[in-house]
Design an enzyme around this catalytic site. Structure first.
Site, PDB file in Angstrom:
ATOM      1  N   CYS A  98      -4.735   2.260  -3.778  1.00 44.94           N
ATOM      2  CA  CYS A  98      -3.502   2.826  -3.186  1.00 44.94           C
ATOM      3  C   CYS A  98      -2.319   1.881  -3.386  1.00 44.94           C
ATOM      4  CB  CYS A  98      -3.693   3.144  -1.705  1.00 44.94           C
ATOM      5  SG  CYS A  98      -4.852   4.481  -1.401  1.00 44.94           S
ATOM      6  N   ASP A 122       3.042  -4.253   8.238  1.00 45.60           N
ATOM      7  CA  ASP A 122       1.789  -3.522   8.056  1.00 45.60           C
ATOM      8  C   ASP A 122       0.665  -4.546   8.198  1.00 45.60           C
ATOM      9  OD1 ASP A 122      -0.539  -2.439   7.028  1.00 45.60           O
ATOM     10  OD2 ASP A 122       0.387  -1.572   5.258  1.00 45.60           O
ATOM     11  N   LYS A 164     -10.358  -1.083  10.376  1.00 45.70           N
ATOM     12  CA  LYS A 164     -10.353  -2.296   9.557  1.00 45.70           C
ATOM     13  C   LYS A 164     -10.890  -3.498  10.340  1.00 45.70           C
ATOM     14  CE  LYS A 164      -7.762  -0.235   6.301  1.00 45.70           C
ATOM     15  NZ  LYS A 164      -8.243   0.146   4.978  1.00 45.70           N
ATOM     16  N   HIS A 206       0.859  -1.177   0.000  1.00 47.97           N
ATOM     17  CA  HIS A 206       0.000   0.000   0.000  1.00 47.97           C
ATOM     18  C   HIS A 206       0.899   1.233   0.000  1.00 47.97           C
ATOM     19  CE1 HIS A 206      -2.831   2.971   1.696  1.00 47.97           C
ATOM     20  NE2 HIS A 206      -3.822   2.143   1.380  1.00 47.97           N
TER      21      HIS A 206
END
Length: 406
Positions: A364, A201, A227, A123
């Protein structure tokens, strides 16, 4: 026993109609919907304990402080952190990654000729902060390649490891293709090669994977509350206490200090060293409610349910002529696809008119899209409240939209 109907009752937004159609929400990789437990936790904070934390001696300040620190303990337990001192509240994954990149730049441990290693599937939030670090320090950015299934080339990864590699920063699960990376094995390989810092991440992994930060072996793990059924604007950076203690603070201000004089400042202990200013108190308390909700169901139960949904969706889409699915067959969370001759934006627009919410575009991940020679994809992503009926409506709606666009 996993009950779809019972779980859906926790999410009032799912009763909405979109363009007169029942809402089929398949944009969970962008953000998840919020259960009643999270909505109540946010409301209760403002109605019953709203106050600033840590320094107040009055009743509401004590309540708010206790709630905030209880949330930190819940997060630490959920991640199997060694201590609550390792849990730093942030505004989200992007904030956490920027914190680490900036602090490493400030520390002087990264210099000209050093290398930062990321992957093709990252990302932008796990690309741009490292590019900025390289600009500041003279370090070089190196990229792990992937194959045509969107799986990282492990031989290529190991070939990139060398004595100049100072950081490995990779996603746990790709937000675009749903690829699950072998992060424990990659972390072990990096550490064996002498890489001092490994960051994961975990924005996409948090809702789909049972996380054990001690077992995975990384130095930092960043995640976002929204999320995993919590609010926007709250996130967590987990970092090993010895690593965090050795690095300088990031932002200056209240909370991150022990004593201030005009001659100098003594910084606070972990985790407050990295929490300058008034935090998102309500967000942390709501995040605790979200994690309690997830753990009550069971991460394994949720993962198995979502696996069935994504497999059914992939099988249904595969029967549509000229479809291309991206990512490996054992993808998690997200399913990206294109249909020859049809722009992903046009497809997504028609699906929206049928009440089906998906994401279109580059997600992204523009370098990943460039690797595959495309401008973007249509992405369906799944959560605990999605059902096989949602999948059937989604696939049928794609078929109908394709017929309208051809």
């Amino acid at each position: 026993m996993f009950s779809e109907d019972e779980i859906r009752h926790h999410f009032p937004i799912l009763d909405r109609k979109i363009n007169g159609q029942p809402l089929v929400y398949l944009d969970n990789a962008a953000t998840t919907q919020k259960p009643m437990e999270v909505l109540f936790a946010s409301k209760h904070y403002y109605e019953a304990m709203n106050s600033n934390i840590h320094r107040g001696t009055h009743y509401l300040a004590r309540l708010a402080t206790e709630g905030f620190e209880k949330a930190r303990k819940t997060v630490a337990d959920h991640l199997n952190a060694a201590s609550t001192d390792e849990i730093i509240f942030t505004s989200g994954t992007t904030d956490g990654i920027n914190l680490v990149a900036d602090v490493l730049a400030l520390s002087g441990t990264i210099g000209a000729g050093d290398e930062i290693l990321i992957s093709t599937l990252e990302h932008h939030s796990n690309i741009v902060p490292w590019q900025m670090l390289c600009q500041r320090t003279g370090a070089e950015l190196k990229v792990i390649p992937c194959d045509d299934d969107g799986v990282l080339d492990q031989e290529g990864f190991r070939a990139l490891l060398n004595g100049r590699t100072k950081v490995l920063a990779i996603g746990w699960i790709s937000n675009a293709f749903g690829t699950v990376h072998p992060v424990a094995e990659m972390t072990a390989a990096a550490k064996a090669a002498g890489v001092p810092y490994v960051l994961l991440d975990a924005a996409q992994a948090t809702p789909h994977v049972k996380m054990d930060v001690q077992a995975v072996g990384a130095d930092f793990v960043a995640l976002s509350g929204h999320k995993v059924y919590a609010n926007t604007g709250i996130g967590v950076l987990w970092g090993r206490a010895d690593v965090l203690n050795a690095l300088p603070p990031w932002r200056g201000g209240g909370e991150m200090i022990k004593e201030v004089t005009f001659a100098g400042t003594t910084y606070n202990d972990l985790p407050f060293k990295y929490e300058a200013g008034t935090p998102n108190i309500e967000g942390a308390i709501a995040l605790e409610a979200a994690l309690d909700f997830v753990n009550q169901i069971g991460v394994g139960e949720i993962a198995a349910h979502e696996h069935d949904l994504i497999q059914a969706a992939a099988a249904g889409l595969a029967e549509i002529p000229d479809v291309r699915l991206y990512g490996p067959a054992d993808r998690a969370g997200a399913l990206s696809f294109n249909i020859a001759g049809i722009h992903h934006y046009d497809l997504g627009t028609l699906l929206d008119q049928m009440g089906v919410a998906v994401r279109t575009g580059h997600h992204c991940c523009q370098p990943l899209m460039a690797r595959f020679g495309i401008s973007g994809t249509t992405r369906a992503s799944f959560a605990v409240y999605n059902t096989l009926a949602d999948v059937e409506i989604f696939v049928a709606s794609v078929r109908k939209a394709v017929g309208m666009l051809r």
